[in-house]
Motif scaffolding. Structure first.
Motif: not given
Length: 266
Positions: A193-219
């Motif tokens: 999975l580290h060699t792959t992408r979700n191309d919608m993630e950067p755009a979604a984070i610009r719309i809802a920055p809290v998504i980055a916080d959720v991803k960081a909390a899971l990580t």
């Protein structure tokens, strides 16, 4: 006689956006799995009607894919137990539509043709198939794949994200997903999975920055092998090797988020 069908959460482990057709539909290349958590649909003969309850029922407003799906098969009396958050990137509405089709099929009605199923939404065909696949095109290409035993923690910060808005905010298109290998275990899947992408993630984070916080909390959770946003967001997933780690991780996340620990199902 009433029939029931389970509408499992759909999780995009990857989501490569590779182009756009002349009609405006985007071309996707995605590894899709399912989680053992979801909504439930009950159907029985009668005039078309829909009742909804469950912990996420209040957020469900406007037209519902359940009734659109049922209309393709002659209508029915329907009840939806809504447990998945709305507009959250885990295919709740599509899973509900697919569950409706399955419930009515169990009542002896023929399924609609594939074009009509796809017309309900890009995720409905994969939800109707209900197994791990490499999904391509606009949702019509479904190539079954094998995934290893693993657990997922799903987390949504109670933010609804508009899929069309995310598509409008995309940075551009990228190459297809690499070939899906045979995975020995969850760790091998995480490394791939580290060699792959979700191309919608950067755009979604610009719309809802809290998504980055959720991803960081899971990580940051002990035992988390990989974390990423699913679909167009805002739900993110963490991949775990064991049930104990996943359940402990879900319990450690903020109480105000919607969270679930569930087996990854192929």
């Amino acid at each position: 006689m009433a029939t029931d069908a389970f509408a499992r959460a759909k999780v995009n482990l990857t989501l490569h956006v590779t182009g756009r057709r002349a009609d405006g539909y985007h071309l996707l290349d995605s590894l899709v799995v399912f989680a053992g958590v979801g909504d439930s649909v009950t159907a029985q003969d009668g005039a078309m009607s829909l009742t909804v309850d469950g912990p996420e029922a209040q957020a469900l407003v406007g037209e519902n894919l359940v009734t659109r799906a049922a209309a393709l098969m002659g209508g029915a009396r329907l009840h939806l137990e809504k447990r998945l958050p709305v507009a959250s990137g885990i295919g709740g509405g599509s899973a509900d539509a697919a569950a409706t089709l399955r419930a009515l099929e169990r009542m002896g009605r023929p399924l609609p043709d594939p074009a009509a199923v796809l017309g309900l939404g890009a995720d409905v065909p994969v939800c109707l198939l209900g197994r791990a696949v490499r999904m391509t095109g606009v949702g019509e290409g479904l190539e079954p794949v094998a995934v290893p035993p693993a657990w997922l923690v799903l987390a949504n910060p109670r933010v609804a994200v508009s899929t069309p808005q995310v598509f409008r905010t995309l940075d551009g298109f990228g190459p297809p997903m690499p070939e899906v290998p045979a995975f020995a275990d969850a760790l091998a899947l995480a490394r791939w999975l580290h060699t792959t992408r979700n191309d919608m993630e950067p755009a979604a984070i610009r719309i809802a920055p809290v998504i980055a916080d959720v991803k960081a909390a899971l990580t940051a959770l002990p035992g988390c092998l990989f974390a990423r946003m699913s679909g167009s967001g805002a739900t993110c997933f963490g991949l775990f090797g064991t049930e104990a780690e996943a359940r402990a991780g879900a319990a450690a996340l903020p109480a105000e988020w919607w969270t679930a620990a569930a087996p990854m199902e192929g």
